[in-house]
Design an enzyme around this catalytic site. Structure first.
Site, short mmCIF file in Angstrom:
data_model
loop_
_atom_site.label_atom_id
_atom_site.label_comp_id
_atom_site.label_asym_id
_atom_site.label_seq_id
_atom_site.Cartn_x
_atom_site.Cartn_y
_atom_site.Cartn_z
N SER A 67 0.81 -1.22 0.00
CA SER A 67 0.00 0.00 0.00
C SER A 67 0.84 1.27 0.00
O SER A 67 0.32 2.36 -0.26
CB SER A 67 -0.91 0.03 1.24
OG SER A 67 -1.75 -1.09 1.26
N SER A 69 4.31 1.33 -1.32
CA SER A 69 5.46 1.23 -2.22
C SER A 69 5.01 1.58 -3.63
O SER A 69 5.09 0.79 -4.56
CB SER A 69 6.04 -0.20 -2.17
OG SER A 69 7.26 -0.26 -2.86
N LYS A 70 4.53 2.81 -3.77
CA LYS A 70 3.82 3.21 -4.99
C LYS A 70 4.33 4.53 -5.55
O LYS A 70 4.72 5.43 -4.79
CB LYS A 70 2.32 3.35 -4.70
CG LYS A 70 1.65 2.04 -4.26
CD LYS A 70 0.21 2.28 -3.86
CE LYS A 70 -0.48 0.99 -3.39
NZ LYS A 70 -0.80 0.10 -4.49
N CYS A 104 -3.78 1.51 -9.60
CA CYS A 104 -4.07 1.55 -8.17
C CYS A 104 -5.35 2.35 -7.99
O CYS A 104 -5.37 3.57 -8.21
CB CYS A 104 -2.93 2.20 -7.38
SG CYS A 104 -3.34 2.41 -5.62
N ASN A 106 -6.98 3.04 -5.23
CA ASN A 106 -6.93 3.96 -4.10
C ASN A 106 -6.25 5.27 -4.48
O ASN A 106 -6.79 6.36 -4.24
CB ASN A 106 -6.21 3.31 -2.91
CG ASN A 106 -7.15 2.45 -2.08
OD1 ASN A 106 -8.09 2.95 -1.48
ND2 ASN A 106 -6.90 1.15 -2.06
N LYS A 278 -4.87 -10.14 -8.86
CA LYS A 278 -5.06 -10.25 -7.42
C LYS A 278 -5.79 -11.55 -7.10
O LYS A 278 -6.50 -12.10 -7.95
CB LYS A 278 -5.87 -9.06 -6.88
CG LYS A 278 -5.28 -7.69 -7.18
CD LYS A 278 -3.91 -7.51 -6.59
CE LYS A 278 -3.42 -6.08 -6.76
NZ LYS A 278 -2.00 -5.92 -6.33
N SER A 309 -2.33 -8.80 -1.83
CA SER A 309 -1.68 -7.83 -2.71
C SER A 309 -0.18 -7.90 -2.49
O SER A 309 0.29 -7.78 -1.35
CB SER A 309 -2.20 -6.41 -2.41
OG SER A 309 -1.54 -5.46 -3.24
N HIS A 314 -3.96 -7.77 2.34
CA HIS A 314 -4.09 -6.31 2.37
C HIS A 314 -4.77 -5.88 3.66
O HIS A 314 -5.66 -6.56 4.17
CB HIS A 314 -4.91 -5.84 1.17
CG HIS A 314 -4.79 -4.39 0.86
ND1 HIS A 314 -5.58 -3.45 1.48
CD2 HIS A 314 -3.98 -3.71 0.02
CE1 HIS A 314 -5.27 -2.25 1.01
NE2 HIS A 314 -4.31 -2.38 0.12
N MET A 318 -7.80 -3.07 -1.84
CA MET A 318 -7.32 -2.31 -2.98
C MET A 318 -8.51 -1.71 -3.71
O MET A 318 -9.54 -2.37 -3.87
CB MET A 318 -6.52 -3.20 -3.93
CG MET A 318 -5.37 -3.95 -3.26
SD MET A 318 -5.89 -5.45 -2.38
CE MET A 318 -6.10 -6.59 -3.75
N GLY A 319 -8.36 -0.46 -4.16
CA GLY A 319 -9.48 0.19 -4.84
C GLY A 319 -9.89 -0.52 -6.11
O GLY A 319 -11.08 -0.66 -6.42
#
Length: 393
Positions: A67, A69-70, A104, A106, A278, A309, A314, A318-319
């Protein structure tokens, strides 16, 4: 002793939904990183602090979870009827790898606010007060997202009373519309159900034959029944993330599901595709205590969903997987729909480790094929820090 001085790159650290990442304007990146390739990947990995054999990302902006590492790159769009192009890079934690294969959901909530605040949306499209409509081209999967961004006094409104389970503090609501969410640029030829079936028998060596709904919507997702793999659907992270045998099982399910979905050609190719697909498991509603300590009653949700994830359970949802949940729930006969009680529905509230989330989708059967024109959900977003990130040259 010779050394390379650090370079400074303008960036904003933002939370979007239950994720956070480092956001860049394309034009602000070093010239070599303005195009896809090794230089871009190397820059983003160094910004985040990967690859890190310690799994902590101490020497970077990452938080050592999927969540956090984006990375996100935004630019003005050259496409008709779009304001900005949005490119998402999921940075592996312990490997030298950036996965560009999916979106992503979110962080999608933060794209509109970022674009407005950084001069990437035409001023005549932004009201001083009210809701700004930002039309986003999601470049990873070739889809349109429409963000409804609240404005107050000519600026993006970030604070408010909208509460999102998995996020400690309330903020302003950002409503998102994921248009035509079937992910047709991920090896499925445009089919929402790439195998042609709502439920498949998925043979997984060492696990058995599982009933599975494999869907391309929001993000390619493999849904299985919690009971079939020894779970109740009420599990929190600690119940799974410390169990190497369980994590290995989920990765095997992911690999064989990806093969059936046409996302990879060989089982071993799954190692190069960490972000997608996923894997999620579903169950009928039951009481449980969320990670915050709040009790979620069976009557608070239509079904329970837990999702994996980047190799871990998660902490919320995840969105993009929420889009897949909403889409599958709207189609009678899928495992998601059956867990929610079956029948036709345009919205579903599901329980996840941090609480509950409501997502909607409008499905229709057209010429024998299920079609979903859009999925809807609300998130929130906030700038955490802005300035420059420094990267050793």
């Amino acid at each position: 002793m010779t050394h390379s001085p650090q370079i400074k790159v303008p960036a904003i650290y933002m939370r979007g939904g239950t994720s956070k990442g480092v956001f860049f304007r394309l034009q602000d990146l070093p010239e070599a990183a303005q195009v896809p390739g090794a230089a871009r990947d190397a820059l983003l990995m160094r910004v985040i602090g990967s690859p890190d054999p310690y799994g902590k990302q101490i020497d970077g902006m990452g938080g050592a979870t999927s969540s956090t590492s984006k990375t996100v790159i935004i630019s003005k769009s050259t496409r008709p009827d779009h304001d900005v192009d949005y490119l998402f890079g999921q940075v592996a934690i312990d490997k030298a790898f950036v996965d560009w294969s999916g979106n992503c959901g979110n962080l999608s909530a933060a794209v509109g606010p970022f674009a407005i605040s950084n001069g990437l949306v035409a001023p005549d499209r932004i009201p001083a007060d009210g809701i700004a409509i930002v039309r986003i081209w999601q470049a990873n999967i070739g889809k349109t997202i429409v963000a409804h961004v609240p404005m107050t006094g000519g600026a993006v409104q970030e604070t408010g009373d909208f509460e999102l389970d998995g996020v400690t503090f309330p903020a302003a609501e950002v409503a998102l519309e994921f248009m035509d969410p079937a992910a047709d640029e991920d090896g499925a030829g445009g089919a929402m159900f790439p195998t042609g079936r709502l439920v498949d028998d998925l043979e997984v060596p060492g696990v058995g034959t599982l009933k599975a709904t494999m869907i391309n919507a929001g993000i390619p997702t493999i849904f299985v029944e919690a009971e079939a793999i020894g779970y109740k659907g009420t599990e929190l992270q600690d119940a799974i993330n410390g169990d190497e045998k369980a994590l290995s099982m989920f990765e095997t399910i992911r690999a064989y599901g990806a093969l059936r979905m046409g996302l990879i050609e060989r089982i071993e190719d799954i190692a190069k595709r960490q972000h997608t697909p996923k894997v999620a498991f579903v169950a009928k509603p039951a009481d449980y205590v969320a990670s915050s300590g709040k009790t979620v009653r069976a009557g608070d949700a239509d079904l329970l969903v837990r999702a994996i994830s980047m190799g871990k359970l998660h902490h919320a949802m995840m969105g993009t997987a929420a889009v897949a949940i909403g889409t599958a729930a709207a189609i009678p006969g899928t495992l998601v729909n059956l867990a929610a009680g079956g029948g036709e529905r345009e919205a579903v509230r599901f329980g996840h480790p941090s609480g509950t989330l409501r997502v909607g989708a409008q499905a229709a059967l057209v010429d024998g094929q299920w079609v979903v024109k859009k999925a809807l959900m609300s998130r929130s977003a906030r700038v955490l820090m802005e300035g420059w990130v420094r990267v050793p040259g």
